[in-house]
Design a protein around this motif. Structure first.
Motif, PDB file in Angstrom:
ATOM      1  N   THR A 258     -27.139  27.499  -2.858  1.00  0.00           N
ATOM      2  CA  THR A 258     -28.260  28.430  -2.985  1.00  0.00           C
ATOM      3  C   THR A 258     -27.915  29.787  -2.396  1.00  0.00           C
ATOM      4  O   THR A 258     -28.177  30.844  -2.993  1.00  0.00           O
ATOM      5  N   ASN A 259     -27.309  29.779  -1.203  1.00  0.00           N
ATOM      6  CA  ASN A 259     -26.902  31.039  -0.573  1.00  0.00           C
ATOM      7  C   ASN A 259     -25.875  31.787  -1.419  1.00  0.00           C
ATOM      8  O   ASN A 259     -25.903  33.017  -1.523  1.00  0.00           O
ATOM      9  N   GLN A 262     -27.574  33.510  -4.351  1.00  0.00           N
ATOM     10  CA  GLN A 262     -28.300  34.688  -3.872  1.00  0.00           C
ATOM     11  C   GLN A 262     -27.326  35.821  -3.545  1.00  0.00           C
ATOM     12  O   GLN A 262     -27.583  36.999  -3.863  1.00  0.00           O
ATOM     13  N   LEU A 411     -29.966  39.184   2.404  1.00  0.00           N
ATOM     14  CA  LEU A 411     -29.570  37.772   2.419  1.00  0.00           C
ATOM     15  C   LEU A 411     -29.636  37.215   3.839  1.00  0.00           C
ATOM     16  O   LEU A 411     -28.625  37.093   4.525  1.00  0.00           O
TER      17      LEU A 411
END
Length: 610
Positions: A258-259, A262, A411
């Motif tokens: 997920t990171n 992003q 982020l």
């Protein structure tokens, strides 16, 4: 000694930059030492044979006559110089008269120019190494994991056809997948396309842009464009075939993924960032057998032994080898494919209990299919995922700085997760830091060498003034050649430091000689005479170096000149500024600060003689 000192930082560079630039330092130092030996042995012998006694006596008489007459009143007929040299000395004489009457203005202007040059350096772009022009490209086309070889071959064929639409492309060759025993084994979903370019044509950046636009029709695949050598250098630096590699560390695989997605969306909008891709990971079905420890113990079995038997049964175990001539083949013991792929058959697998009875696997374990990530990568024992990118149309340093600012703002990472910036950017920062630190020690060494000879810190500092004077021309050269500061640029300035110091040594040592051995008195007359007598040696030294460097600066884009071009332009620019400013700044500074320093030196020499 000074040249050897300034090249010391090159021998402490690590990695690729050390491999490239350390031989340059070895060659330069070896040449200087050989030149020193020749100048102390062969040159005097050749002079005794070739100059002749008549010419020698003429120079002695002229030197004696100059002691009686003022240098300004020397008649052109008595000068042994050519018309060009006499004209240059006449112009230099006017400049010296003007400067020595306006010492504070000249010194102040020099200081301002040095400050402006230093203040411009932080605004330059930065690169690790200058972009190579290899005359070809390497394009990686990666389909989703699990893509079959025939399907990946179709995608590779489409990619080649799209690339061949670019007029500058001469031909392409492709490898799809690589053998398992290859040093760089790749799955069938991976295609590597080598692209050869025709000579001439448009700029490389325009060709790259066309190729990327043509490949954008391929949906669901990731494309990375580089060059054969550059790709391998990137791979050596970060393990990724891209200029920038951002590594995300953490424990949970889903959170890492997920990171990474992003992060990809954040940096993709940064100007100059291209070929952004997340490390290729997909969800694939996996067979999960979770042993029930209590049930295993109830049947008198051991968990470890059952797990080993299941691993042999389904994953296989090499039990022997067959030799066929020079080839060897493993014999693997495992169940047949139909049993391994049948979930019900797996549940009914018979496990032998301690009393000899057979127990179905479903009685001691939970068997199910789960979707999970196809590969889990670790670095320094921690799980990580990589987001890679290339830079086009901008310098690497400012682009990565913009990326870092955007990531820090947009982020936020969970506790226990962190980023590491790798690739060319990290190598450029570490190499720049190391060169800067070691250069400080080199400059200190130069000062100590000069101080040990002249016994005066003022004289040593006046000689070293040529270093910042050279910086002025170097900064101008960098500005006119793209405004990008790389490790090659720093190596050029290191080389220039030794060359520029020679001008100051020639000028100031001659001032001292005139006072110490020829009866001159400190003042404008002595400084003018010393400057004019040293004008020709200074100019000849600079011109010889400049003529040797000019061929390297003729074509910046020529293959093979990428490393030497910034080195040569920095040296050439600094050589011009230090030589021209040395003609006026050094005499002026010596007039302002040289009298006390000269007295200190002469007193030290007198004590030494006593």
């Amino acid at each position: 000694i000074i040249v050897v000192l300034v090249f010391i930082p090159l021998f402490y560079l690590q990695g690729i930059e050390g491999r490239i630039f350390a031989p340059l330092g070895i060659a330069y130092i070896t040449s200087i030492i050989a030149s020193l030996v020749v100048s102390l042995t062969v040159t005097p012998v050749l002079c005794s044979y070739l100059l002749g006694k008549k010419n020698h006596l003429k120079h002695i008489n002229l030197a004696f006559w100059r002691k009686k007459k003022s240098i300004e009143s020397v008649d052109a007929a008595h000068e042994p110089d050519s018309g060009l040299v006499r004209w240059l000395k006449k112009q230099d004489l006017k400049l010296l008269h003007w400067g020595l009457k306006r010492t504070r203005l000249v010194a102040g202007t020099a200081i301002v120019l040095i400050i402006i040059a230093i203040s411009m350096v932080p605004f330059f772009g930065t690169e690790f190494l200058p972009p190579f022009n290899e005359g070809s490209f390497t394009i990686n086309v990666v389909a989703p994991a699990g893509t079959s070889l025939p399907e990946s071959n179709k995608l590779g064929t489409i990619a080649e056809k799209q690339i061949l639409k670019v007029p500058e492309v001469a031909l392409t060759s492709r490898r799809t997948g690589r053998a398992e025993l290859d040093e760089h084994a790749e799955p069938p979903s991976y295609s590597e396309i080598d692209v050869a370019l025709k000579p001439g044509g448009r700029k490389r950046t325009e060709v790259l842009e066309d190729i990327r636009n043509n490949l954008s029709v391929l949906k669901g695949v990731t494309v990375n464009i580089g060059q054969p050598i550059s790709h391998r250098l990137d791979h050596l630096l970060s393990g990724v075939r891209a200029q920038v590699a951002v590594k995300i560390f953490g424990n949970d695989l889903l959170t890492l993924r997920t990171n990474a997605e992003q992060l990809k969306s954040v940096i993709s909008v940064i100007p100059g960032v291209v070929d952004v891709q997340v490390e290729n990971q997909v969800m694939v079905p996996q067979l999960m057998i979770k042993l029930d420890r209590l049930a295993v113990q109830r049947y008198g079995l051991q968990v470890g032994k059952v797990a080993d038997e299941l691993e042999v049964f389904y994953n296989g175990k090499v039990v022997s080898q067959i030799l066929d001539g020079q080839k060897s083949f493993d014999i693997v013991l495992r169940t047949d494919d139909s049993t391994r792929s049948n979930l019900e058959a797996i549940r009914n697998t018979q496990i032998a209990a301690s009393d000899g009875s057979l127990i179905p696997l479903r009685e001691i374990a939970i068997i199910e299919l789960e979707n999970n990530i196809n590969a889990v990568n670790h670095e320094n024992t921690q799980r990580r995922i990589v987001v890679s990118a290339n830079v086009q149309g901008r310098d690497l340093g400012s682009t990565v700085n913009d990326m870092q600012v955007a990531v820090k703002k947009d982020l936020p990472l969970q506790e226990g997760y962190y980023l590491q910036w790798d690739g060319q950017f990290e190598s450029q920062q570490s190499a720049t830091k190391l060169i800067t630190i070691l250069s400080i020690f080199s400059v200190a060494g130069i000062f100590l060498v000069l101080f040990s000879h002249f016994k005066s810190s003022r004289i040593a500092l006046q000689i070293m003034l040529n270093i910042p004077l050279a910086l002025i021309g170097s900064v101008i050269a960098v500005m006119f050649t793209g405004g990008v500061f790389s490790i090659a640029t720093m190596v050029g300035f290191i080389t220039l430091t030794g060359i520029a110091s020679r001008n100051g040594i020639m000028m100031i040592s001659h001032y001292i000689h005139l006072v110490q051995h020829e009866g001159e008195v400190f003042g404008d007359k002595m400084i003018i005479r010393g400057s004019l007598e040293r004008m020709v040696p200074v100019l000849m030294t600079a011109l010889v170096a400049a003529f040797a460097l000019i061929p390297l600066t003729m074509d910046a884009s020529a293959p093979g000149k990428e490393i030497l071009y910034p080195v040569a332009t920095v040296i050439l620019g600094g050589l011009i500024s230090s030589t021209l400013l040395d003609m006026i700044v050094t005499p002026v500074v010596f007039k302002l600060f040289g009298e006390k320093a000269l007295k200190t030196y002469l007193d030290a020499q007198q004590q030494k003689d006593m």
